[in-house]
Design an enzyme around this catalytic site. Sequence first.
Site, mmCIF file in Angstrom:
data_model
loop_
_atom_site.group_PDB
_atom_site.id
_atom_site.type_symbol
_atom_site.label_atom_id
_atom_site.label_comp_id
_atom_site.label_asym_id
_atom_site.label_seq_id
_atom_site.Cartn_x
_atom_site.Cartn_y
_atom_site.Cartn_z
ATOM 1 N N TYR A 34 -7.966 -8.454 4.252
ATOM 2 C CA TYR A 34 -6.504 -8.341 4.384
ATOM 3 C C TYR A 34 -5.913 -9.596 5.027
ATOM 4 O O TYR A 34 -6.445 -10.111 6.019
ATOM 5 C CB TYR A 34 -6.119 -7.093 5.190
ATOM 6 C CG TYR A 34 -6.281 -5.795 4.398
ATOM 7 C CD1 TYR A 34 -6.564 -5.807 3.031
ATOM 8 C CD2 TYR A 34 -6.149 -4.550 5.007
ATOM 9 C CE1 TYR A 34 -6.713 -4.627 2.309
ATOM 10 C CE2 TYR A 34 -6.298 -3.361 4.291
ATOM 11 C CZ TYR A 34 -6.575 -3.417 2.936
ATOM 12 O OH TYR A 34 -6.724 -2.253 2.215
ATOM 13 N N SER A 82 -14.068 3.417 -1.793
ATOM 14 C CA SER A 82 -12.673 3.265 -2.192
ATOM 15 C C SER A 82 -12.647 2.882 -3.666
ATOM 16 O O SER A 82 -13.446 2.038 -4.098
ATOM 17 C CB SER A 82 -12.019 2.171 -1.336
ATOM 18 O OG SER A 82 -10.672 2.011 -1.698
ATOM 19 N N ASN A 83 -11.743 3.517 -4.407
ATOM 20 C CA ASN A 83 -11.558 3.214 -5.831
ATOM 21 C C ASN A 83 -12.802 3.515 -6.654
ATOM 22 O O ASN A 83 -13.042 2.876 -7.678
ATOM 23 C CB ASN A 83 -11.134 1.741 -6.014
ATOM 24 C CG ASN A 83 -9.904 1.394 -5.190
ATOM 25 O OD1 ASN A 83 -8.866 2.026 -5.327
ATOM 26 N ND2 ASN A 83 -10.024 0.424 -4.291
ATOM 27 N N SER A 107 -1.007 3.046 -1.059
ATOM 28 C CA SER A 107 0.233 2.692 -1.789
ATOM 29 C C SER A 107 0.976 3.917 -2.304
ATOM 30 O O SER A 107 1.370 3.977 -3.483
ATOM 31 C CB SER A 107 -0.058 1.717 -2.945
ATOM 32 O OG SER A 107 -0.450 0.467 -2.445
ATOM 33 N N LEU A 141 3.940 4.658 -1.798
ATOM 34 C CA LEU A 141 5.283 4.249 -2.234
ATOM 35 C C LEU A 141 5.188 3.182 -3.331
ATOM 36 O O LEU A 141 6.170 2.486 -3.609
ATOM 37 C CB LEU A 141 6.087 3.714 -1.038
ATOM 38 C CG LEU A 141 6.146 4.628 0.197
ATOM 39 C CD1 LEU A 141 6.970 3.975 1.314
ATOM 40 C CD2 LEU A 141 6.737 5.999 -0.160
ATOM 41 N N GLY A 183 6.413 -0.278 -2.650
ATOM 42 C CA GLY A 183 7.864 -0.539 -2.614
ATOM 43 C C GLY A 183 8.496 -0.457 -3.999
ATOM 44 O O GLY A 183 9.722 -0.379 -4.135
ATOM 45 N N PHE A 209 11.224 1.922 -4.918
ATOM 46 C CA PHE A 209 12.593 1.676 -4.430
ATOM 47 C C PHE A 209 13.281 0.569 -5.221
ATOM 48 O O PHE A 209 14.475 0.615 -5.442
ATOM 49 C CB PHE A 209 12.585 1.287 -2.949
ATOM 50 C CG PHE A 209 11.959 2.343 -2.097
ATOM 51 C CD1 PHE A 209 12.684 3.472 -1.741
ATOM 52 C CD2 PHE A 209 10.644 2.238 -1.684
ATOM 53 C CE1 PHE A 209 12.104 4.469 -0.989
ATOM 54 C CE2 PHE A 209 10.059 3.225 -0.921
ATOM 55 C CZ PHE A 209 10.791 4.345 -0.575
HETATM 56 N N1 LIG Z 1 -8.343 0.639 -0.780
HETATM 57 C C1 LIG Z 1 -7.549 -0.132 -1.472
HETATM 58 O O1 LIG Z 1 -7.911 -0.680 -2.526
HETATM 59 C C2 LIG Z 1 -6.167 -0.372 -0.960
HETATM 60 C C3 LIG Z 1 -5.223 -1.077 -1.751
HETATM 61 C C4 LIG Z 1 -3.941 -1.257 -1.243
HETATM 62 C C5 LIG Z 1 -3.599 -0.763 0.015
HETATM 63 N N2 LIG Z 1 -4.541 -0.105 0.765
HETATM 64 C C6 LIG Z 1 -4.204 0.443 2.091
HETATM 65 O O2 LIG Z 1 -3.061 1.249 1.953
HETATM 66 C C7 LIG Z 1 -2.055 0.839 2.876
HETATM 67 C C8 LIG Z 1 -0.706 1.124 2.303
HETATM 68 O O3 LIG Z 1 -0.504 0.377 1.091
HETATM 69 P P1 LIG Z 1 0.912 -0.265 0.780
HETATM 70 O O4 LIG Z 1 1.255 -1.217 1.873
HETATM 71 O O5 LIG Z 1 0.913 -0.764 -0.619
HETATM 72 O O6 LIG Z 1 1.828 1.052 0.961
HETATM 73 P P2 LIG Z 1 3.244 1.459 0.405
HETATM 74 O O7 LIG Z 1 3.807 2.398 1.393
HETATM 75 O O8 LIG Z 1 3.136 1.894 -1.006
HETATM 76 O O9 LIG Z 1 4.088 0.108 0.365
HETATM 77 C C9 LIG Z 1 4.548 -0.486 1.545
HETATM 78 C C10 LIG Z 1 5.636 -1.470 1.150
HETATM 79 O O10 LIG Z 1 6.779 -0.711 0.732
HETATM 80 C C11 LIG Z 1 7.903 -1.175 1.472
HETATM 81 N N3 LIG Z 1 8.830 -0.061 1.727
HETATM 82 C C12 LIG Z 1 8.591 1.059 2.449
HETATM 83 N N4 LIG Z 1 9.689 1.842 2.493
HETATM 84 C C13 LIG Z 1 10.638 1.191 1.789
HETATM 85 C C14 LIG Z 1 11.987 1.482 1.463
HETATM 86 N N5 LIG Z 1 12.572 2.613 1.898
HETATM 87 N N6 LIG Z 1 12.668 0.593 0.714
HETATM 88 C C15 LIG Z 1 12.077 -0.540 0.271
HETATM 89 N N7 LIG Z 1 10.783 -0.884 0.554
HETATM 90 C C16 LIG Z 1 10.079 -0.020 1.298
HETATM 91 C C17 LIG Z 1 7.327 -1.695 2.775
HETATM 92 O O11 LIG Z 1 8.244 -2.613 3.363
HETATM 93 P P3 LIG Z 1 8.467 -2.620 4.970
HETATM 94 O O12 LIG Z 1 7.212 -3.125 5.593
HETATM 95 O O13 LIG Z 1 9.634 -3.538 5.114
HETATM 96 O O14 LIG Z 1 8.795 -1.219 5.398
HETATM 97 C C18 LIG Z 1 6.065 -2.345 2.311
HETATM 98 O O15 LIG Z 1 6.295 -3.654 1.827
HETATM 99 C C19 LIG Z 1 -2.375 -0.647 3.135
HETATM 100 O O16 LIG Z 1 -1.870 -1.085 4.381
HETATM 101 C C20 LIG Z 1 -3.876 -0.622 3.133
HETATM 102 O O17 LIG Z 1 -4.332 -0.195 4.410
HETATM 103 C C21 LIG Z 1 -5.795 0.101 0.288
#
Ligand SMILES: NC(=O)c1ccc[n+]([C@@H]2O[C@H](COP(=O)([O-])OP(=O)(O)OC[C@H]3O[C@@H](n4cnc5c(N)ncnc54)[C@H](OP(=O)(O)O)[C@@H]3O)[C@@H](O)[C@H]2O)c1
Length: 303
Positions: A57, A162-163, A214, A216, A219, A222
């Site tokens: 990361y 994972s995955n 992920s 959301l 993002g 939105f």
């Molecule tokens: N195992 C895997 O392969 C894998 C892959 C990807 C991720 N992950 C894990 O999953 C976690 C979450 O993934 P993700 O970060 O993709 O999660 P997510 O919740 O789908 O996306 C987060 C993004 O959405 C934005 N967001 C949230 N609320 C919003 C709103 N109301 N309006 C506009 N934008 C908004 C956030 O911005 P702000 O920060 O400004 O709120 C951030 O950039 C990661 O931190 C990681 O630990 C694992």
Amino acid sequence: MSELTATSISPVGPYFSPLVQGYWRLDDWQMTPQQRLSFLKAHIDLGITTVDHADIYGDYRCESLFGQALKLDPSVRQKIQVVSKCDIKLVSEAAPTRKINHYDTSYRHIIQSVDNSLSRIGVERLDVLLLHRPDALMDADEVAEAFTTLRHHGKVKHLGVSNFSPSQFDLLQSRLDESLVTNQVEINPLRFDVIHDGTLDQLQRLRIKPMAWSCLAGGELFNGDSAQATRVRETLQVIADELGATIDQVIYAWVMRLPSAPLPIIGSGNIERVKSAINARSLTLSREQWYRIWVASKGHNVP
Ligand SMILES: NC(=O)c1ccc[n+]([C@@H]2O[C@H](COP(=O)([O-])OP(=O)(O)OC[C@H]3O[C@@H](n4cnc5c(N)ncnc54)[C@H](OP(=O)(O)O)[C@@H]3O)[C@@H](O)[C@H]2O)c1
């Protein structure tokens, strides 16, 4: 005082908070070490005690950024469960001879990667180590040997994946003495193959909770302008209005409605958005509401 009660993610543990804080985007948050510590303490106070990391990361920087914050108050370590991952090898300044991104589940790489994660985060042990992506060259016996060594030395308590597809999960499990404790997979209203390809069925059968990444859609739910994202967003808004909730809460409720009981991983570094995710736990979508989101995503009715 925390409103969240820790939950066992598999029949053999460990106990995690029902939502998890993800740290993939930590480098983007542009926080000082003190701000990182304050954010960590704030979500712990809300009851989110499990943190999700990976070696890669932030181009191998996020674990260190987190470790710098933890160092400011080492007592926080006792309050959290740390998840990290290994096996993706990225082209990076951190690995100047690497020519292509690839996967590596060899004994040597797993051991080395965990040692690096422990030293960057500044902890003695990972509560759960996940293999980040399925590796076509994975020798399950070799992974089992690596895990046995790590467990023996107290460096990793539990192993997960994972995955992974159900067959990849079964293959690895067949060589392990200990049970795998989770499969961390993508679940959101735009991408939910795991609901239909047997992945979540397998976890429900084994009483293992998935970790959902992920939720959301990064993002995209939105701000995405595809026809699918637009349809889903409109439907989410109508259901949010029906429930007196917000779109993000409806999405989390949609994920948590699944009977395999996924633990959403929150990706935001904004504590108000973290609180909103927690409040989604009080929402229960009816079957019809759940399927309206499914239909909006697919663009057709159920068969
Ligand atoms: N195992 C895997 O392969 C894998 C892959 C990807 C991720 N992950 C894990 O999953 C976690 C979450 O993934 P993700 O970060 O993709 O999660 P997510 O919740 O789908 O996306 C987060 C993004 O959405 C934005 N967001 C949230 N609320 C919003 C709103 N109301 N309006 C506009 N934008 C908004 C956030 O911005 P702000 O920060 O400004 O709120 C951030 O950039 C990661 O931190 C990681 O630990 C694992």
